[in-house]
Design a protein around this motif. Structure first.
Motif, PDB file in Angstrom:
ATOM      1  N   UNK A 155       0.816  -1.264  -0.029  1.00 46.43           N
ATOM      2  CA  UNK A 155      -0.068   0.020  -0.062  1.00 46.43           C
ATOM      3  C   UNK A 155       0.728   1.146   0.114  1.00 46.43           C
ATOM      4  N   UNK A 156       0.874   1.949  -1.077  1.00 46.50           N
ATOM      5  CA  UNK A 156       1.626   3.195  -1.040  1.00 46.50           C
ATOM      6  C   UNK A 156       0.869   4.456  -0.903  1.00 46.50           C
ATOM      7  N   UNK A 157       1.430   5.390   0.040  1.00 46.60           N
ATOM      8  CA  UNK A 157       0.888   6.697   0.283  1.00 46.60           C
ATOM      9  C   UNK A 157       1.898   7.597   0.226  1.00 46.60           C
ATOM     10  N   UNK A 158       2.159   8.268  -0.783  1.00 41.92           N
ATOM     11  CA  UNK A 158       3.615   8.903  -1.018  1.00 41.92           C
ATOM     12  C   UNK A 158       3.666   9.817   0.089  1.00 41.92           C
ATOM     13  N   UNK A 159       4.965   9.995   0.525  1.00 41.63           N
ATOM     14  CA  UNK A 159       5.323  10.989   1.820  1.00 41.63           C
ATOM     15  C   UNK A 159       5.035  10.375   2.895  1.00 41.63           C
ATOM     16  N   UNK A 160       4.157   9.451   3.276  1.00 43.24           N
ATOM     17  CA  UNK A 160       3.837   8.949   4.616  1.00 43.24           C
ATOM     18  C   UNK A 160       4.860   7.828   4.963  1.00 43.24           C
ATOM     19  N   UNK A 161       4.682   7.483   6.270  1.00 36.93           N
ATOM     20  CA  UNK A 161       5.271   6.585   6.808  1.00 36.93           C
ATOM     21  C   UNK A 161       4.575   6.164   8.218  1.00 36.93           C
ATOM     22  N   UNK A 162       5.213   5.078   8.876  1.00 34.50           N
ATOM     23  CA  UNK A 162       4.492   4.317   9.900  1.00 34.50           C
ATOM     24  C   UNK A 162       5.448   3.904  10.764  1.00 34.50           C
ATOM     25  N   UNK A 163       5.317   4.322  12.302  1.00 32.89           N
ATOM     26  CA  UNK A 163       6.195   3.831  13.117  1.00 32.89           C
ATOM     27  C   UNK A 163       6.202   2.306  13.233  1.00 32.89           C
ATOM     28  N   UNK A 164       5.103   1.627  12.911  1.00 33.15           N
ATOM     29  CA  UNK A 164       4.821   0.309  12.667  1.00 33.15           C
ATOM     30  C   UNK A 164       6.213  -0.519  12.224  1.00 33.15           C
ATOM     31  N   UNK A 165       6.941   0.066  11.271  1.00 31.71           N
ATOM     32  CA  UNK A 165       8.054  -0.398  10.756  1.00 31.71           C
ATOM     33  C   UNK A 165       9.256  -0.607  11.666  1.00 31.71           C
ATOM     34  N   UNK A 166       9.339   0.115  12.807  1.00 31.92           N
ATOM     35  CA  UNK A 166      10.308  -0.290  13.851  1.00 31.92           C
ATOM     36  C   UNK A 166       9.783  -0.204  15.259  1.00 31.92           C
ATOM     37  N   UNK A 167       8.463  -0.239  15.433  1.00 34.12           N
ATOM     38  CA  UNK A 167       8.074  -0.081  16.704  1.00 34.12           C
ATOM     39  C   UNK A 167       6.823  -1.082  16.844  1.00 34.12           C
ATOM     40  N   UNK A 209       1.785   8.759   9.316  1.00 35.13           N
ATOM     41  CA  UNK A 209       2.087  10.069   9.443  1.00 35.13           C
ATOM     42  C   UNK A 209       2.527  10.398   8.141  1.00 35.13           C
ATOM     43  N   UNK A 210       2.242  11.487   7.702  1.00 36.75           N
ATOM     44  CA  UNK A 210       2.783  12.460   6.524  1.00 36.75           C
ATOM     45  C   UNK A 210       3.236  13.865   7.282  1.00 36.75           C
ATOM     46  N   UNK A 211       4.340  13.749   7.006  1.00 37.76           N
ATOM     47  CA  UNK A 211       4.923  15.226   7.936  1.00 37.76           C
ATOM     48  C   UNK A 211       4.353  16.600   7.080  1.00 37.76           C
ATOM     49  N   UNK A 212       3.648  16.725   6.078  1.00 38.19           N
ATOM     50  CA  UNK A 212       2.953  17.750   5.732  1.00 38.19           C
ATOM     51  C   UNK A 212       1.361  17.768   6.000  1.00 38.19           C
ATOM     52  N   UNK A 213       0.684  16.727   5.996  1.00 40.26           N
ATOM     53  CA  UNK A 213      -0.631  16.865   6.137  1.00 40.26           C
ATOM     54  C   UNK A 213      -1.451  15.941   7.032  1.00 40.26           C
ATOM     55  N   UNK A 214      -1.046  15.123   7.641  1.00 42.57           N
ATOM     56  CA  UNK A 214      -1.635  14.016   8.522  1.00 42.57           C
ATOM     57  C   UNK A 214      -0.722  13.300   9.717  1.00 42.57           C
ATOM     58  N   UNK A 215      -1.000  13.321  10.856  1.00 41.89           N
ATOM     59  CA  UNK A 215      -0.642  12.518  11.809  1.00 41.89           C
ATOM     60  C   UNK A 215      -1.673  11.873  12.571  1.00 41.89           C
ATOM     61  N   UNK A 216      -1.727  10.627  12.517  1.00 45.31           N
ATOM     62  CA  UNK A 216      -2.708   9.905  13.102  1.00 45.31           C
ATOM     63  C   UNK A 216      -2.774   8.168  12.789  1.00 45.31           C
ATOM     64  N   UNK A 217      -4.005   7.734  12.882  1.00 45.85           N
ATOM     65  CA  UNK A 217      -4.044   6.121  12.413  1.00 45.85           C
ATOM     66  C   UNK A 217      -5.190   5.948  11.454  1.00 45.85           C
ATOM     67  N   UNK A 218      -4.905   4.900  10.738  1.00 48.53           N
ATOM     68  CA  UNK A 218      -5.872   4.402   9.927  1.00 48.53           C
ATOM     69  C   UNK A 218      -6.276   3.100  10.192  1.00 48.53           C
ATOM     70  N   UNK A 219      -7.694   2.969  10.136  1.00 48.13           N
ATOM     71  CA  UNK A 219      -8.069   1.478  10.666  1.00 48.13           C
ATOM     72  C   UNK A 219      -8.554   0.896   9.330  1.00 48.13           C
TER      73      UNK A 219
END
Length: 126
Positions: free
Chosen positions: A5-17, A35-45
């Motif tokens: 699943x690709x969301x350009x510019x986004x990342x998840x702490x799940x990759x290392x936590x 998280x996307x450092x420009x537009x969103x910080x949260x969770x996706x269900x």
């Protein structure tokens, strides 16, 4: 089989936590911090079914305006989620949000930086 699943510019702490995400087998829900450092910080269900994973709803902890204009303390909470009696509580960065697990309707929101002395401000992602 691998899925991407690709969301350009986004990342998840799940990759290392590995404590940051949660899979609820009974509800077939995946709760993933995003998280996307420009537009969103949260969770996706996500709804997880045999052969498909679809986005159900987002839980926004901060939007682009909050991230650029807000006053934030230097400490941040790691991404965590808890579920009690079908109520999902997510903790991330500078806030705690309670959401109905089934409907995605927000119950309440608490800013951990409310009342912060404005001389102690930091950028949201620093």
């Amino acid at each position: 089989e691998n899925a991407t699943h690709v969301d350009m510019g986004a990342y998840s702490s799940a990759s290392n936590d590995f404590y940051s995400f949660r899979y609820l087998q009974r509800n077939q829900k995946l709760i993933l911090p995003t998280s996307n450092t420009r537009t969103f910080d949260g969770f996706v269900v996500y709804d997880v079914k045999l052969g498909s994973i679809t986005s159900s709803y987002e839980i926004q902890h901060a939007d682009s305006h909050d991230m650029r204009q807000g006053c934030w303390y230097e400490a941040r909470m790691p991404a965590r989620s808890l579920v009690f009696q079908s109520q999902l509580t997510t903790i991330l960065s500078h806030s705690v949000v309670s959401t109905n697990l089934g409907s995605g309707i927000r119950n309440w929101n608490v800013s951990l930086d409310e009342g912060l002395n404005k001389t102690e401000c930091r950028e949201y992602f620093w």
